[in-house]
Design a protein around this motif. Structure first.
Motif, PDB file in Angstrom:
ATOM      1  N   ASP A 187       0.850  -1.186   0.000  1.00 32.43           N
ATOM      2  CA  ASP A 187       0.000   0.000   0.000  1.00 32.43           C
ATOM      3  C   ASP A 187       0.886   1.236   0.000  1.00 32.43           C
ATOM      4  O   ASP A 187       1.944   1.260   0.639  1.00 32.43           O
ATOM      5  N   PHE A 188       0.436   2.261  -0.702  1.00 31.18           N
ATOM      6  CA  PHE A 188       1.210   3.496  -0.851  1.00 31.18           C
ATOM      7  C   PHE A 188       0.316   4.672  -0.499  1.00 31.18           C
ATOM      8  O   PHE A 188      -0.829   4.748  -0.938  1.00 31.18           O
ATOM      9  N   TYR A 189       0.847   5.581   0.324  1.00 35.93           N
ATOM     10  CA  TYR A 189       0.088   6.752   0.745  1.00 35.93           C
ATOM     11  C   TYR A 189       0.944   8.003   0.661  1.00 35.93           C
ATOM     12  O   TYR A 189       2.175   7.942   0.792  1.00 35.93           O
ATOM     13  N   VAL A 190       0.297   9.127   0.465  1.00 36.45           N
ATOM     14  CA  VAL A 190       0.929  10.425   0.642  1.00 36.45           C
ATOM     15  C   VAL A 190       0.095  11.159   1.685  1.00 36.45           C
ATOM     16  O   VAL A 190      -1.120  11.295   1.519  1.00 36.45           O
ATOM     17  N   THR A 191       0.724  11.611   2.758  1.00 40.03           N
ATOM     18  CA  THR A 191      -0.029  12.107   3.904  1.00 40.03           C
ATOM     19  C   THR A 191       0.681  13.268   4.573  1.00 40.03           C
ATOM     20  O   THR A 191       1.906  13.398   4.494  1.00 40.03           O
ATOM     21  N   ASP A 192      -0.082  14.103   5.236  1.00 41.90           N
ATOM     22  CA  ASP A 192       0.479  15.183   6.035  1.00 41.90           C
ATOM     23  C   ASP A 192       0.856  14.721   7.433  1.00 41.90           C
ATOM     24  O   ASP A 192       1.690  15.335   8.086  1.00 41.90           O
ATOM     25  N   SER A 193       0.205  13.663   7.907  1.00 42.32           N
ATOM     26  CA  SER A 193       0.369  13.257   9.294  1.00 42.32           C
ATOM     27  C   SER A 193       0.604  11.760   9.413  1.00 42.32           C
ATOM     28  O   SER A 193      -0.182  10.964   8.887  1.00 42.32           O
ATOM     29  N   PRO A 194       1.650  11.338  10.127  1.00 43.79           N
ATOM     30  CA  PRO A 194       1.874   9.899  10.326  1.00 43.79           C
ATOM     31  C   PRO A 194       0.730   9.221  11.059  1.00 43.79           C
ATOM     32  O   PRO A 194       0.550   8.007  10.947  1.00 43.79           O
ATOM     33  N   ALA A 195      -0.057   9.990  11.817  1.00 40.29           N
ATOM     34  CA  ALA A 195      -1.119   9.400  12.627  1.00 40.29           C
ATOM     35  C   ALA A 195      -2.374   9.088  11.839  1.00 40.29           C
ATOM     36  O   ALA A 195      -3.300   8.482  12.373  1.00 40.29           O
ATOM     37  N   SER A 196      -2.425   9.464  10.568  1.00 34.37           N
ATOM     38  CA  SER A 196      -3.696   9.356   9.842  1.00 34.37           C
ATOM     39  C   SER A 196      -3.703   8.255   8.792  1.00 34.37           C
ATOM     40  O   SER A 196      -4.492   8.315   7.854  1.00 34.37           O
ATOM     41  N   LEU A 197      -2.862   7.230   8.924  1.00 34.08           N
ATOM     42  CA  LEU A 197      -2.946   6.115   7.989  1.00 34.08           C
ATOM     43  C   LEU A 197      -4.289   5.410   8.163  1.00 34.08           C
ATOM     44  O   LEU A 197      -4.726   5.169   9.295  1.00 34.08           O
ATOM     45  N   PRO A 198      -4.950   5.046   7.078  1.00 36.23           N
ATOM     46  CA  PRO A 198      -6.284   4.442   7.182  1.00 36.23           C
ATOM     47  C   PRO A 198      -6.219   2.954   7.497  1.00 36.23           C
ATOM     48  O   PRO A 198      -5.143   2.342   7.508  1.00 36.23           O
ATOM     49  N   ASP A 199      -7.359   2.385   7.772  1.00 37.54           N
ATOM     50  CA  ASP A 199      -7.485   0.944   8.010  1.00 37.54           C
ATOM     51  C   ASP A 199      -7.555   0.260   6.650  1.00 37.54           C
ATOM     52  O   ASP A 199      -8.593   0.231   6.011  1.00 37.54           O
ATOM     53  N   ALA A 200      -6.442  -0.293   6.210  1.00 32.46           N
ATOM     54  CA  ALA A 200      -6.351  -0.878   4.876  1.00 32.46           C
ATOM     55  C   ALA A 200      -6.897  -2.297   4.850  1.00 32.46           C
ATOM     56  O   ALA A 200      -6.953  -2.996   5.867  1.00 32.46           O
TER      57      ALA A 200
END
Length: 315
Positions: free
Chosen positions: A234-247
Protein backbone atom coordinates in the motif's frame (compact mmCIF):
# COMPACT_ATOMS: atom_id res chain seq x y z
CA UNK A 1 -9.72 13.77 -5.39
CA UNK A 2 -10.96 15.36 -8.58
CA UNK A 3 -13.70 14.17 -10.89
CA UNK A 4 -15.07 15.38 -14.20
CA UNK A 5 -18.47 13.98 -15.10
CA UNK A 6 -21.12 14.70 -17.70
CA UNK A 7 -24.38 14.03 -15.91
CA UNK A 8 -27.93 14.55 -17.20
CA UNK A 9 -30.04 15.58 -14.23
CA UNK A 10 -33.25 16.48 -16.07
CA UNK A 11 -34.25 13.39 -18.02
CA UNK A 12 -37.88 12.53 -18.69
CA UNK A 13 -39.52 10.05 -16.33
CA UNK A 14 -42.28 7.49 -16.41
CA UNK A 15 -45.22 7.53 -14.05
CA UNK A 16 -44.16 6.41 -10.58
CA UNK A 17 -40.53 7.41 -10.98
CA UNK A 18 -38.98 10.04 -8.73
CA UNK A 19 -38.95 13.64 -9.89
CA UNK A 20 -35.89 14.90 -11.76
CA UNK A 21 -33.27 16.70 -9.73
CA UNK A 22 -33.54 20.47 -9.85
CA UNK A 23 -30.12 22.06 -9.62
CA UNK A 24 -29.68 24.94 -7.15
CA UNK A 25 -28.70 28.20 -8.81
CA UNK A 26 -27.20 30.16 -5.93
CA UNK A 27 -24.15 29.39 -3.82
CA UNK A 28 -25.81 29.19 -0.40
CA UNK A 29 -28.49 26.78 -1.61
CA UNK A 30 -25.93 24.68 -3.46
CA UNK A 31 -23.73 24.39 -0.36
CA UNK A 32 -26.69 23.34 1.78
CA UNK A 33 -27.91 20.72 -0.67
CA UNK A 34 -24.47 19.22 -1.26
CA UNK A 35 -23.79 18.96 2.49
CA UNK A 36 -27.25 17.44 2.98
CA UNK A 37 -26.38 14.68 0.50
CA UNK A 38 -22.98 14.09 2.07
CA UNK A 39 -24.58 13.64 5.48
CA UNK A 40 -27.34 11.43 4.12
CA UNK A 41 -24.64 9.11 2.77
CA UNK A 42 -22.78 9.18 6.09
CA UNK A 43 -25.94 8.41 8.07
CA UNK A 44 -26.64 5.46 5.78
CA UNK A 45 -23.22 4.11 6.81
CA UNK A 46 -23.88 4.85 10.51
CA UNK A 47 -21.36 7.71 10.61
CA UNK A 48 -21.75 11.03 12.36
CA UNK A 49 -22.85 13.86 10.07
CA UNK A 50 -20.36 16.60 9.24
CA UNK A 51 -20.96 20.10 10.53
CA UNK A 52 -20.31 23.12 8.29
CA UNK A 53 -17.16 25.04 9.17
CA UNK A 54 -16.89 28.66 8.10
CA UNK A 55 -13.10 28.66 7.72
CA UNK A 56 -13.16 25.53 5.55
CA UNK A 57 -16.02 27.01 3.54
CA UNK A 58 -14.03 30.16 2.82
CA UNK A 59 -11.00 28.15 1.66
CA UNK A 60 -13.19 25.91 -0.52
CA UNK A 61 -15.06 28.84 -2.05
CA UNK A 62 -11.89 30.74 -2.81
CA UNK A 63 -10.40 27.71 -4.54
CA UNK A 64 -13.49 27.01 -6.67
CA UNK A 65 -13.52 30.63 -7.76
CA UNK A 66 -9.80 30.57 -8.52
CA UNK A 67 -10.11 27.44 -10.68
CA UNK A 68 -12.97 29.07 -12.61
CA UNK A 69 -11.09 32.34 -12.99
CA UNK A 70 -7.74 30.85 -14.03
CA UNK A 71 -9.10 27.94 -16.07
CA UNK A 72 -7.57 24.93 -14.31
CA UNK A 73 -8.94 21.90 -12.44
CA UNK A 74 -6.48 20.24 -10.06
CA UNK A 75 -5.60 19.81 -6.39
CA UNK A 76 -2.30 21.61 -6.89
CA UNK A 77 -2.66 25.15 -8.26
CA UNK A 78 -0.42 26.49 -11.05
CA UNK A 79 1.82 28.16 -8.44
CA UNK A 80 2.35 24.84 -6.65
CA UNK A 81 0.07 25.37 -3.66
CA UNK A 82 -1.79 22.27 -2.44
CA UNK A 83 -4.58 21.75 0.08
CA UNK A 84 -2.22 21.84 3.02
CA UNK A 85 -0.74 25.11 1.81
CA UNK A 86 -4.19 26.63 1.32
CA UNK A 87 -5.32 25.63 4.80
CA UNK A 88 -2.10 26.84 6.41
CA UNK A 89 -2.30 30.16 4.55
CA UNK A 90 -5.83 30.63 5.89
CA UNK A 91 -4.75 29.73 9.43
CA UNK A 92 -6.94 26.61 9.49
CA UNK A 93 -5.59 24.01 11.95
CA UNK A 94 -6.44 20.37 11.42
CA UNK A 95 -5.61 16.84 12.52
CA UNK A 96 -6.58 15.39 9.15
CA UNK A 97 -8.09 16.83 6.01
CA UNK A 98 -9.32 15.80 2.59
CA UNK A 99 -10.50 17.37 -0.63
CA UNK A 100 -12.87 16.35 -3.42
CA UNK A 101 -13.15 18.32 -6.65
CA UNK A 102 -16.00 17.95 -9.12
CA UNK A 103 -16.92 19.65 -12.38
CA UNK A 104 -20.25 19.36 -14.17
CA UNK A 105 -23.18 21.43 -15.41
CA UNK A 106 -24.57 21.84 -11.88
CA UNK A 107 -23.41 21.42 -8.27
CA UNK A 108 -25.53 18.33 -7.60
CA UNK A 109 -24.40 16.71 -10.84
CA UNK A 110 -20.79 17.32 -9.80
CA UNK A 111 -21.45 15.82 -6.37
CA UNK A 112 -23.36 12.80 -7.71
CA UNK A 113 -20.35 12.00 -9.85
CA UNK A 114 -18.13 12.23 -6.77
CA UNK A 115 -20.41 9.85 -4.83
CA UNK A 116 -20.15 7.26 -7.60
CA UNK A 117 -16.34 7.24 -7.47
CA UNK A 118 -14.93 4.75 -4.91
CA UNK A 119 -11.90 6.93 -4.27
CA UNK A 120 -13.98 10.04 -3.61
CA UNK A 121 -16.32 8.12 -1.30
CA UNK A 122 -13.30 7.47 0.91
CA UNK A 123 -13.36 11.17 1.78
CA UNK A 124 -17.15 11.38 2.03
CA UNK A 125 -17.14 8.46 4.48
CA UNK A 126 -13.89 9.36 6.24
CA UNK A 127 -14.41 8.35 9.87
CA UNK A 128 -11.98 10.93 11.33
CA UNK A 129 -13.73 13.86 9.64
CA UNK A 130 -16.07 16.04 11.68
CA UNK A 131 -16.29 19.27 9.65
CA UNK A 132 -16.91 20.22 6.04
CA UNK A 133 -16.67 23.26 3.81
CA UNK A 134 -18.26 23.53 0.36
CA UNK A 135 -17.15 25.86 -2.41
CA UNK A 136 -19.25 26.43 -5.55
CA UNK A 137 -18.30 28.55 -8.56
CA UNK A 138 -20.86 29.08 -11.34
CA UNK A 139 -19.47 30.14 -14.69
CA UNK A 140 -19.76 29.39 -18.41
CA UNK A 141 -17.38 27.69 -20.83
CA UNK A 142 -18.05 28.20 -24.54
CA UNK A 143 -21.53 29.39 -23.65
CA UNK A 144 -22.38 26.30 -21.59
CA UNK A 145 -22.97 26.43 -17.82
CA UNK A 146 -20.31 24.84 -15.67
CA UNK A 147 -19.88 24.46 -11.94
CA UNK A 148 -16.60 23.87 -10.13
CA UNK A 149 -17.29 22.15 -6.80
CA UNK A 150 -14.78 21.94 -3.95
CA UNK A 151 -15.56 19.75 -0.93
CA UNK A 152 -13.20 20.07 2.04
CA UNK A 153 -13.16 17.85 5.11
CA UNK A 154 -11.30 18.23 8.40
CA UNK A 155 -11.07 16.72 11.86
CA UNK A 156 -9.83 19.80 13.67
CA UNK A 157 -6.55 20.63 15.38
CA UNK A 158 -3.46 18.53 14.69
CA UNK A 159 -2.08 16.15 17.30
CA UNK A 160 1.70 15.98 17.60
CA UNK A 161 3.48 12.78 18.63
CA UNK A 162 6.91 12.42 20.20
CA UNK A 163 7.46 9.20 18.24
CA UNK A 164 9.52 9.15 15.03
CA UNK A 165 7.15 9.05 12.01
CA UNK A 166 7.78 5.38 11.08
CA UNK A 167 7.30 4.26 14.71
CA UNK A 168 4.06 6.23 14.92
CA UNK A 169 2.84 4.62 11.69
CA UNK A 170 3.61 1.15 13.04
CA UNK A 171 1.62 2.03 16.14
CA UNK A 172 -1.35 3.28 14.14
CA UNK A 173 -1.38 0.18 11.91
CA UNK A 174 -1.14 -2.08 14.98
CA UNK A 175 -4.23 -0.36 16.37
CA UNK A 176 -6.15 -0.97 13.15
CA UNK A 177 -5.09 -4.62 13.17
CA UNK A 178 -6.25 -5.04 16.77
CA UNK A 179 -9.61 -3.51 15.85
CA UNK A 180 -10.09 -6.46 13.47
CA UNK A 181 -9.56 -8.85 16.41
CA UNK A 182 -6.49 -10.35 14.73
CA UNK A 183 -3.03 -11.18 16.05
CA UNK A 184 -0.38 -8.46 15.69
CA UNK A 185 1.69 -8.48 12.54
CA UNK A 186 5.37 -9.23 13.01
CA UNK A 187 7.59 -6.30 12.19
CA UNK A 188 10.43 -7.44 9.93
CA UNK A 189 13.55 -5.30 9.61
CA UNK A 190 14.05 -6.51 6.03
CA UNK A 191 10.55 -5.29 5.10
CA UNK A 192 11.10 -1.97 6.88
CA UNK A 193 14.30 -1.50 4.88
CA UNK A 194 12.64 -2.45 1.60
CA UNK A 195 9.67 -0.16 2.30
CA UNK A 196 12.01 2.71 3.20
CA UNK A 197 13.95 2.27 -0.03
CA UNK A 198 10.77 2.22 -2.09
CA UNK A 199 9.42 5.33 -0.37
CA UNK A 200 12.69 7.17 -1.01
CA UNK A 201 12.74 6.19 -4.69
CA UNK A 202 9.06 7.02 -5.14
CA UNK A 203 9.55 10.56 -3.84
CA UNK A 204 12.75 11.06 -5.84
CA UNK A 205 11.08 9.97 -9.09
CA UNK A 206 7.63 11.38 -8.19
CA UNK A 207 6.07 7.98 -8.94
CA UNK A 208 4.07 5.43 -6.95
CA UNK A 209 6.07 2.27 -6.11
CA UNK A 210 4.10 0.20 -8.63
CA UNK A 211 5.54 2.35 -11.43
CA UNK A 212 9.16 2.37 -10.29
CA UNK A 213 11.72 0.78 -12.63
CA UNK A 214 13.09 -2.62 -11.66
CA UNK A 215 11.46 -5.65 -10.08
CA UNK A 216 7.97 -5.14 -8.61
CA UNK A 217 7.95 -4.67 -4.86
CA UNK A 218 6.21 -7.98 -4.18
CA UNK A 219 8.84 -9.83 -6.20
CA UNK A 220 11.51 -8.29 -4.01
CA UNK A 221 9.59 -9.44 -0.94
CA UNK A 222 9.63 -13.02 -2.21
CA UNK A 223 13.39 -12.78 -2.69
CA UNK A 224 14.03 -11.20 0.70
CA UNK A 225 11.74 -13.09 3.08
CA UNK A 226 12.13 -16.81 3.61
CA UNK A 227 8.79 -18.55 3.48
CA UNK A 228 6.94 -15.63 1.86
CA UNK A 229 3.96 -16.94 -0.06
CA UNK A 230 2.11 -13.70 -0.79
CA UNK A 231 2.79 -10.00 -0.54
CA UNK A 232 0.94 -6.73 -1.00
CA UNK A 233 1.97 -3.10 -0.96
CA UNK A 234 0.00 0.00 0.00
CA UNK A 235 1.21 3.50 -0.85
CA UNK A 236 0.09 6.75 0.75
CA UNK A 237 0.93 10.42 0.64
CA UNK A 238 -0.03 12.11 3.90
CA UNK A 239 0.48 15.18 6.04
CA UNK A 240 0.37 13.26 9.29
CA UNK A 241 1.87 9.90 10.33
CA UNK A 242 -1.12 9.40 12.63
CA UNK A 243 -3.70 9.36 9.84
CA UNK A 244 -2.95 6.12 7.99
CA UNK A 245 -6.28 4.44 7.18
CA UNK A 246 -7.49 0.94 8.01
CA UNK A 247 -6.35 -0.88 4.88
CA UNK A 248 -7.82 -4.09 3.49
CA UNK A 249 -4.55 -5.95 4.07
CA UNK A 250 -4.77 -5.29 7.82
CA UNK A 251 -7.94 -7.37 7.98
CA UNK A 252 -6.49 -10.40 6.17
CA UNK A 253 -5.82 -13.21 8.63
CA UNK A 254 -3.21 -14.79 6.37
CA UNK A 255 -0.92 -11.76 6.60
CA UNK A 256 1.69 -12.27 9.30
CA UNK A 257 4.36 -9.62 8.78
CA UNK A 258 4.78 -6.03 7.69
CA UNK A 259 7.29 -3.27 7.10
CA UNK A 260 6.83 0.49 6.88
CA UNK A 261 8.96 3.12 5.17
CA UNK A 262 8.41 6.87 5.05
CA UNK A 263 10.23 9.90 3.71
CA UNK A 264 9.17 13.53 3.87
CA UNK A 265 9.69 15.94 1.01
CA UNK A 266 8.27 18.03 -1.82
CA UNK A 267 6.45 16.75 -4.89
CA UNK A 268 5.54 18.84 -7.96
CA UNK A 269 2.21 17.02 -8.21
CA UNK A 270 1.28 16.13 -4.62
CA UNK A 271 2.53 19.14 -2.72
CA UNK A 272 5.29 20.20 -0.38
CA UNK A 273 6.53 18.68 2.86
CA UNK A 274 4.42 15.52 2.64
CA UNK A 275 5.15 12.02 3.92
CA UNK A 276 5.48 9.40 1.18
CA UNK A 277 4.64 6.11 2.86
CA UNK A 278 5.06 2.51 1.71
CA UNK A 279 3.52 -0.31 3.75
CA UNK A 280 4.47 -3.87 2.81
CA UNK A 281 2.49 -6.89 4.02
CA UNK A 282 3.61 -10.50 3.72
CA UNK A 283 2.06 -13.87 4.44
CA UNK A 284 4.76 -16.28 5.51
CA UNK A 285 4.82 -20.02 5.94
CA UNK A 286 7.59 -21.87 7.73
CA UNK A 287 8.00 -25.50 8.76
CA UNK A 288 10.38 -26.87 11.42
CA UNK A 289 13.82 -27.53 9.98
CA UNK A 290 13.25 -25.93 6.59
CA UNK A 291 12.09 -22.81 4.84
CA UNK A 292 10.29 -22.34 1.54
CA UNK A 293 9.79 -19.71 -1.11
CA UNK A 294 6.63 -21.00 -2.72
CA UNK A 295 4.49 -18.19 -4.12
CA UNK A 296 0.86 -19.02 -3.66
CA UNK A 297 -0.48 -15.47 -3.73
CA UNK A 298 -0.13 -12.87 -6.40
CA UNK A 299 1.53 -9.62 -5.45
CA UNK A 300 -0.55 -6.46 -5.21
CA UNK A 301 0.52 -2.86 -5.26
CA UNK A 302 -2.05 -0.19 -4.43
CA UNK A 303 -1.66 3.57 -4.44
CA UNK A 304 -3.66 5.83 -2.15
CA UNK A 305 -3.00 9.51 -2.66
CA UNK A 306 -5.11 12.11 -0.97
CA UNK A 307 -4.33 15.76 -0.83
CA UNK A 308 -4.59 16.38 2.84
CA UNK A 309 -3.29 13.76 5.19
CA UNK A 310 -4.05 10.53 3.51
CA UNK A 311 -6.12 8.45 1.15
CA UNK A 312 -6.90 7.68 -2.46
CA UNK A 313 -6.91 10.20 -5.27
CA UNK A 314 -8.10 10.06 -8.86
CA UNK A 315 -6.58 13.12 -10.52
Amino acid sequence: MAALFLVDVATSRHEGESAPVVEPTDIADARAQVLERINALRRAHKLQPLVPDEALTQVAQAYSERMAREGFFAHVSPDGQDLRGRLNAAGVRFRSSGENLGMAAGPLAAHFGIELSPGHRGNLLGTPFTQAGIGVAFHAVDGRPQVLLTELFSSGAPVRSALPPVEEMHQVLAGHRAAHGLAPLQRLAVLDALAQEQARRALALNLPPAQLPGDPVHERVFNAVEGARSASVDFYVTDSPASLPDARSLGLRENTALGVGAVQGDSPTLGKDRYWVVVIYAATRTSPGRSTKTREGAGRDTAQLRPGPVGPASD
